[in-house]
Each structure stands twice: as C-alpha cells, then as structure tokens.
Design a protein around this motif. Sequence first.
Motif, short mmCIF file in Angstrom:
data_model
loop_
_atom_site.label_atom_id
_atom_site.label_comp_id
_atom_site.label_asym_id
_atom_site.label_seq_id
_atom_site.Cartn_x
_atom_site.Cartn_y
_atom_site.Cartn_z
N ALA A 124 0.83 -1.21 0.00
CA ALA A 124 0.00 0.00 0.00
C ALA A 124 0.86 1.26 0.00
CB ALA A 124 -0.93 -0.01 1.21
N THR A 125 1.99 1.22 0.69
CA THR A 125 2.85 2.41 0.72
C THR A 125 3.88 2.39 -0.39
OG1 THR A 125 4.28 1.30 2.30
CG2 THR A 125 2.61 2.75 3.21
N GLU A 126 3.65 1.54 -1.39
CA GLU A 126 4.48 1.48 -2.61
C GLU A 126 5.92 1.10 -2.34
OE1 GLU A 126 3.26 5.49 -3.56
OE2 GLU A 126 2.54 4.82 -5.49
N GLN A 127 6.19 0.48 -1.16
CA GLN A 127 7.58 0.09 -0.89
C GLN A 127 8.02 -1.04 -1.80
OE1 GLN A 127 8.84 -0.20 3.31
NE2 GLN A 127 6.86 0.63 3.82
N ALA A 129 6.86 -1.60 -4.90
CA ALA A 129 7.08 -1.01 -6.23
C ALA A 129 8.39 -0.25 -6.26
CB ALA A 129 5.92 -0.08 -6.58
N ARG C 50 3.59 4.22 -14.27
CA ARG C 50 4.01 2.82 -14.06
C ARG C 50 4.42 2.17 -15.37
NH1 ARG C 50 1.89 0.52 -8.93
NH2 ARG C 50 2.67 2.14 -7.57
N GLN C 55 6.82 -1.11 -14.93
CA GLN C 55 6.21 -1.97 -13.90
C GLN C 55 4.91 -2.57 -14.39
OE1 GLN C 55 6.46 0.95 -10.54
NE2 GLN C 55 7.56 -0.75 -9.63
N PHE C 89 7.54 8.20 -5.47
CA PHE C 89 6.18 7.69 -5.37
C PHE C 89 5.32 8.65 -4.57
CE2 PHE C 89 8.52 3.88 -6.41
CZ PHE C 89 7.67 3.27 -7.32
N SER C 91 3.39 8.27 -2.03
CA SER C 91 3.50 8.25 -0.57
C SER C 91 4.94 8.41 -0.10
CB SER C 91 2.94 6.94 -0.05
OG SER C 91 3.64 5.87 -0.64
N ALA C 93 7.12 6.26 -0.22
CA ALA C 93 7.57 4.87 -0.27
C ALA C 93 8.92 4.67 0.39
CB ALA C 93 7.60 4.34 -1.71
N PHE C 95 11.41 3.05 3.04
CA PHE C 95 11.40 1.74 3.70
C PHE C 95 11.26 1.98 5.20
CE2 PHE C 95 14.11 0.93 -0.12
CZ PHE C 95 13.08 0.42 -0.86
#
Lengths: 260, 152, 284
Positions: A124-127, A129, C50, C55, C89, C91, C93, C95
């Motif tokens: 969901a948090t695109e980690q 991707a 994307r 992707q 991205f 959000s 994204a 880690f």
Amino acid sequence: MMFNWLQKLGSRVLLRLSSLGAALVMLLQSLLVLPGPRGWQRLTQQLYVVGVQSFIIIFVSAGFIGMVLGLQGYTLLVDYGSEQAVGQMVALTLVRELAPVVAALLFAGRAGSALTAELGLMKATEQLASLEMFGVDPLHRIVAPRFIAGLISLPILVIIFNLVGVYGGHLVAVEWLGVHSGAYWGNMQAAVDFSDDVMNGLIKALVFATLVTWTALYQGYTCVPTSQGISEATTRTVVYSSLMILGFDFILTALMFGGL
Amino acid sequence: MAKKWLEISVGGLLVAGIAALLVLALQVSGSHLGGASGQYRLTALFDNAAGLSAKARVTLAGVTIGEVDQVSIDKQTLMARVDMSIDSAVDYLTLDSSASILTAGLLGEKYVGLSIGAEEEVLADGDMIEDTQSALVLEELIGQVLLNLGGD
Amino acid sequence: MSQTNLIEVRDLSFARAERLIFDKLNISIRRGRVTAIMGPSGCGKTTLLRLIGGQLQPAQGQVCVFDEDLSKLSRDRLTSLRSRMGVLFQSGALFTDLDVFENVAFPLREHSSLSEDELRDQVLLQLEAVGLRGARHLMPSELSGGMSRRVALARAIAMGPELILYDEPFAGQDPIAMAVLQRLIRALNDQMQLTSVLVSHDVAEACAIADEVILLGRGNLLAQGAPEELLNSNDPMVRQFMHGHADGAIPFHFPAPDLMTELRTESGRNQARSSGVVEAVELN
C-alpha cells in the motif's frame, strides 16, 4: 438456471486453481535464487520477528496445555488404577498431535497475520514497487527471508512446546497429584519412540510451517492495497491457514500412524 | 545495541530448540547416547509373548536393568524370540536365570522380569536364557477356569 | 528515433479490469525539460507513470524510454535501464524499517561498490540538497509528509539518474512544503540536466514549474503544449480542467437516468417512507 450455476462453479474453481498456481510460482521465484551478501542478516531479522516474538505465546500455551493434559489424564486413569500411565498419555498426545497443531494455529494467528499485514502495508505504501524500481526483486528481498524464517521457526517452537508441555504435565501429575516421578518418566520413555513419534511430529511442524508462511506471504503480496483489502487478507490468512493445518493434520496422521 | 539484542535472542532461540530436542530424545523418548555401548545383549524364547513390544522394560527384582530391542518369531522353534539389552553394570545374571513376561497392574503394559538362579557362571553377551515363562493371556486363563468349573 | 525525445509512447492501449484506460495513446516527452502530465482523477496518470517505469506491460503499443522498447527488454536490461531513472512515489515509499540515512543509502548499497566513507559523504550530500541533513537519524514514521517526500527525492537522485518521475508530488501538502518541492524539482532539473516528468492535478503548482503540459482525458491525449497555451486554450474540456470549473464539458453528474423519473419511481415504491428519505435520495 442450472447451467448458470454450473458456469459459476466452474469459473470459481478455475479462479482458485489459477491463484494456487500463482502462489506456487511466487514461492519458486522467491526461493530459486542465492541469498545476497546481506542475506544472513535479513534472515536473522526475520527469525527474530517470526520466531523469537512468537516464543512467549508458545511457551505459556504449552505450559497450560501440558497441565490440562496432566489433570485430565490423571482423573481418567485413576479410575482404572493406571494413573502412572499419565506420563505416557501426556507425552504421546503432545508429541504426535497437540504440539504441532496448536503451535501452528498460534503461529498462524501471531506470525502469519503479522506477515500478511506487513506485506500488505508495504504494498500500500508502494515500498514493493519502489524496490522494483531500484532493481531489487521484492520476492527475493522481502518474501524469501520471511518464508525461510517461518520454516525454521515453527519446528523449533514445536520442540519447545513439546518439552514445556511435558513439564507442565509433570507439575500437575507428579508435584500436585502425587504420581510417582519415576513412573511418570519411565512410562513415557517406554511409550515414546524418538523417530516414530518425535520426528513425525516435527515433520508435521515443517508441513504446517510451509502452509502457514506461504499462505500469509501470498495473501499479503497479492492483497488489494487499501486498508480494507489488508484487513480482509489478514483474516483470510488466519482462516485458510487454520483450515489447512487441521485438514493436513488428518492426512499426515493417517499416513504416519496408520489406522486407515 | 538493539541489533546485538536481536542477534543474541535469535541465537538463544536456536540453542533452546536444539537443547529441547536433546532433552526430548533423552528424557521423554528414553533414547541412549552412543547406542549399545555400556550394554550387552541377551535372548530368550517364549511360547507366547503376547503384548510385549520393543522398548518394554527388563527388570530384576522390580528394578529396570534394560529394555527389549525386538520381538520376533524364531524360525526353528516357531517360538517368540525376545532380544534384550542389559546394562553392563548388571554382570551377575547366572546361567540358570529365568525370564517371565509380567504385567504392570491389571491393564498395564507388559515387561520382562528376570530372576537369578544358583549357578556360579554368569550370562555373557549373546547368551540365551533357557528358563522362560510366557505371558499371561487373559482369554486362555478364563477358558481354563471355565473348563475346570465344567469338570466339577 | 529522435535525439530530443526521451520518452515516446506509441499507440498505447491498456485496460484494467475490463475498463479501457488508454486507447491508442501517443505522446512524446522531450529531453531536459519538466513535463507535467495532468488530467482529472482516474484518467490513468499514475498508470502511465508505471508503464514508463516498466512496472506494467501495455496490452498493445509501445513505450520507449532511452530509445528502448520496454516490453522487449530482458529482466537484466530492464534493471539496468531503471538504474537511470528515479521515481518519487506518491506516498514517498520510504522503507519503514530503515532510518533516513539508510533509506538514501539503499540504492548506493545495492548498485555501487562505494566504501563506507564515500557512501556516507554521498548520502550527506544528497540529504543536504533537500535540506534534511540534520534529520538523518530519524525513522520514516517520525517525518512529516513533506519531509518524507524530500527524503524520497534524495533517495531517487542518489544514483544520479537521467530521468525522474514524480507521482503526485504536491498532493496533500501544505503551501510551504509545496513551495519547497516546487523549488527542488525545478532546481534539480536545471542543475543536474535531468528530464523530469511529473504527474499532478494541481494545475497552478504544476504549471508554475513545467515547461510543457500534457493533458489526458477519456483515454487519450486532450492537449499538449506550454502551460500558457493550454491556459488560454479555447477547447471547452481543456478550459474546464485548467480553470477548475465544476460543470462543463466533463459533466458534474455521473451518468444516470433522468432525476424526476427516478424520484417518482423511488417515491412510488416507498410510499410508506417519510418525506425525509425522499429528500436524502434527492441529495444523492
């Protein structure tokens, strides 16, 4: 009407089959590769999350289950004057059935659901991707170490479950109800066979570990990346794993201990 | 520090698992480390070994001194052949010792009870116990009692 | 293929769950410029990004980046191509199990053989560029939305990419964070000779920094040109989007039967219901 119903059933079966296939492909893709230079570190990390963090719940449950078995066994056997056989009953019940099954169910609830939620959130948090865009395959980096950690952790937890349960039974039967300690251990040792009972129990644990971890990771990896999707996937993980554990337990028991 | 703790706890879990497996093997399933060392083997032929199985206890005066390895049919005599491992500390079983199959309690498990005779010489590895007494089979016993009652 | 176009999309069709998102879409994006892809929500802006990142695979047509057709590349070639792109991205994204420093260091650890000292210098420089060198020990959960996007930006530029894709960089940001991000995107593009593609529906913010605007709608290209051109366009749909009118060529109402007939049947069926319910139906 009838035709419609059949068509629906057929397409559902096909859907299930294709997702089973997809799950198998995911598992193979994630495992058929050598671990990277920091692979051990990642595995250790996941062993901590999946194994160490499940230790307490396994320890406590095993203690109580052993105590209940000791108590039930004693009240049942004392009528026949065979209460010294309680050790045998506690140990065989635990080693063959209860330890692998209960530990796997607890593992599905504790570690399996957490794995699904973690992967779902990463999605969901695109980690996931984002990893892909850095040229890192999320199957190798994220899925593989978690799967292997699950495979290692559950059998260890089952061994610990066995031992703690046996001592829980000892506490009730010997310390509180006064069964002779030598009889408790002696009957147990005469009845329990290491390769037939203990090892078969561990094979069960390995099968359950595969089922639970695999289900959890697949559900997380393929979930709809919204909060509702993640919560549904987590529920599915627990439900599917539990059903599979119980179903496969019957099959394995029939294969290992016969009777059919 | 957090990383150290993580690694230590994972190591601890693995060690705990291995240790627990060892205890399971020794304490729960009664396996012996190093197999047959410190033991010697004896054989006995019984007319009937009903209910006796491998891993059953072998006792002398009620004290466990060994265990049954195998129960099989002796092809020449068609009797039940019972192989036993006896603790090598017990080196005073005389040649005329007798073996009988006994039951612990009314419904308990079967075990082998040895009793010592009067000879000077003692049994060594691979010897056979000549004097044996078979298992008590409940059905046969009841049949005999009924027969005796009918004869009166 | 031309020297000036970094990305070329030809006859692209793409469907998701039987809904056609793109129908024979053709666009080209030029090297060295900031291009904003805009359009109403759900028109497939993020999907396009994307597709450019490789992707997603197109159902038909081609997506060419750096003169390579993405769908024809092997996995390894795609990976090496991706190392020339950075993606920010929506959000961020980041880690979540790594701190700010390690997040920025991640692509360097994966794809370069820098010593620990060189790596540290490199990461600090990137963090300095986004103004967050002081925040390197924080975890992603301790950052505000704008800060995590800036960290993600530092991470995206760490490998010195030639192309950066921004997915909705301004969504949900306060005015200050928005201004900071605008400045960063423009400055990075000009100083590092990058090509920037940003997907956005914040018209004013995107137009302020974009050299070129691509407007998508109804599965296809609506308009392409400099921001001023599109703002002064006479096309009703372009005007409606660029100036933010609620109703117009893109209707306010989701397709539905006539209101009065629906209300009648609705109230006819539920005669027992109070008038309040009918009012609620009308609001819907």
